[in-house]
Design an enzyme around this catalytic site. Structure first.
Site, PDB file in Angstrom:
ATOM      1  N   SER A 192      -5.833 -11.066 -34.305  1.00 39.74           N
ATOM      2  CA  SER A 192      -6.137  -9.498 -34.859  1.00 39.74           C
ATOM      3  C   SER A 192      -4.738  -8.967 -35.224  1.00 39.74           C
ATOM      4  O   SER A 192      -3.844  -8.935 -34.346  1.00 39.74           O
ATOM      5  CB  SER A 192      -6.909  -8.552 -33.884  1.00 39.74           C
ATOM      6  N   TYR A 207     -10.662  -4.195 -26.956  1.00 41.49           N
ATOM      7  CA  TYR A 207     -10.843  -5.202 -28.190  1.00 41.49           C
ATOM      8  C   TYR A 207      -9.222  -5.817 -28.356  1.00 41.49           C
ATOM      9  O   TYR A 207      -9.140  -6.777 -28.336  1.00 41.49           O
ATOM     10  CB  TYR A 207     -11.206  -4.789 -29.229  1.00 41.49           C
TER      11      TYR A 207
END
Length: 319
Positions: A192, A207
């Protein structure tokens, strides 16, 4: 009229500008070189089968389609049996039966439980007797997000960690030994931009923290197994048109020029496999990553918190 030497401040700024443009060019040069070369035959390099987690939507589905186009047979792993059947049939129809598929129903949020052991058993059965040349650890959970830590349901946060970190580890452990015995293979872990481009990702804290684990795991495995013929790579998407963010946030908060389509992203991602331990496959996103490095951490922190509070307001207004 005689002219004197340029002022020192002007020369300094010109030098900095030239250095900046040189670094930008050098950063983007690998992209140009990669696209000028003939694409690597991934199936021939690594093996006939690929395992893809989370292949029914978004990047996972697009990557499964891209690998099928490149000749891989596929083991598809997801929690929904009907969705697996649909994507499996779509792949076989698109390739007139030339691509074989196997499906594994596995809720990755159950890893570490009795139900998770059953899912791992089904995965091991699916890969038994086939040459798994590539593993794409794509499955991930981003919700609950746009919440302060104390506002989120802790059980959902734990489930996120199970999917994003524990399950990725367990699935990798299931296929890596056979790759090591054969001396070839590739593992692609989807990371990410929240961990490589910015110092913090407030309101999506768990996350981004789970993705930081994926980043460190990928780098260490790359060092461990490069000498054994196995390429381990962290691939880093920034914003892509998937369901990871709600439609309302994408429509109201993101500039279209900064959001890649899943198809464009995965076509670039496939070309990057085997080229380094980390890749931001989309050239436009690579440029964003480079420019982000020039922003001080405190400015990143302020901007991210402001933006994610806006995400939070949008989501709460929809409830």
């Amino acid at each position: 009229m005689a002219t004197g030497a340029a002022p020192l401040w002007f020369t300094s700024l010109a030098g900095l500008g030239a250095a900046y443009l040189t670094v930008v060019f050098l950063r983007l040069l690998p992209y140009l070189a990669l696209y000028l070369r003939r694409p690597k035959d991934l199936r021939r390099c690594y093996g006939e089968w690929a395992v893809v987690t989370g292949p029914t939507t978004g990047l996972g589905r697009s990557m499964a389609m891209e690998l099928a186009r490149r000749g891989f047979n596929l083991v598809l792993l997801d929690l929904d049996r009907d969705n697996l059947r649909e994507v499996s049939e779509a792949i076989r129809e698109a390739h007139a039966g030339a691509v074989a598929t196997r499906t594994v129903v596995f809720d990755l949020s159950t890893v570490g439980t009795g139900a998770g052991e059953e899912g791992m058993r089904r995965l091991r059965e699916a890969v038994d007797g086939v040459e798994v040349g590539m593993l794409v650890n794509n499955a991930a959970v981003a919700r609950p997000g746009a919440l302060y830590f104390h506002e989120a349901d802790v059980e959902r946060l734990v489930a996120m960690i199970r999917v994003n970190a524990m399950a990725l580890t367990a699935v990798t452990a299931a296929v890596l030994p056979a790759m090591a015995r054969r001396g070839r293979g590739a593992i692609v872990n989807v990371g990410s931009g929240s961990t490589v481009a910015v110092p913090s990702f407030p309101l999506y804290t768990v996350y981004s923290s789970s993705k930081r684990y994926v980043e460190q795991l990928s780098k260490s495995l790359y060092v461990e197994y490069k000498g054994k013929g196995i390429d381990v790579q962290l691939q880093v998407p920034f914003y892509v048109h998937t369901n990871m963010l709600s439609a309302a946030i994408k429509d109201r908060m993101l500039l279209p020029a900064f959001v890649a389509t899943a198809g464009d992203y995965t076509r670039a991602a496939a070309r990057w496999v085997g080229h380094g331990h980390i890749a931001v496959p989309d050239a436009g996103q690579q440029l964003q990553w480079f420019l982000a490095a020039f922003v001080p951490d405190f400015a990143h922190d302020w901007y991210r918190l402001r933006k994610h509070l806006q995400h939070r307001a949008i989501l709460w207004n929809l409830i």
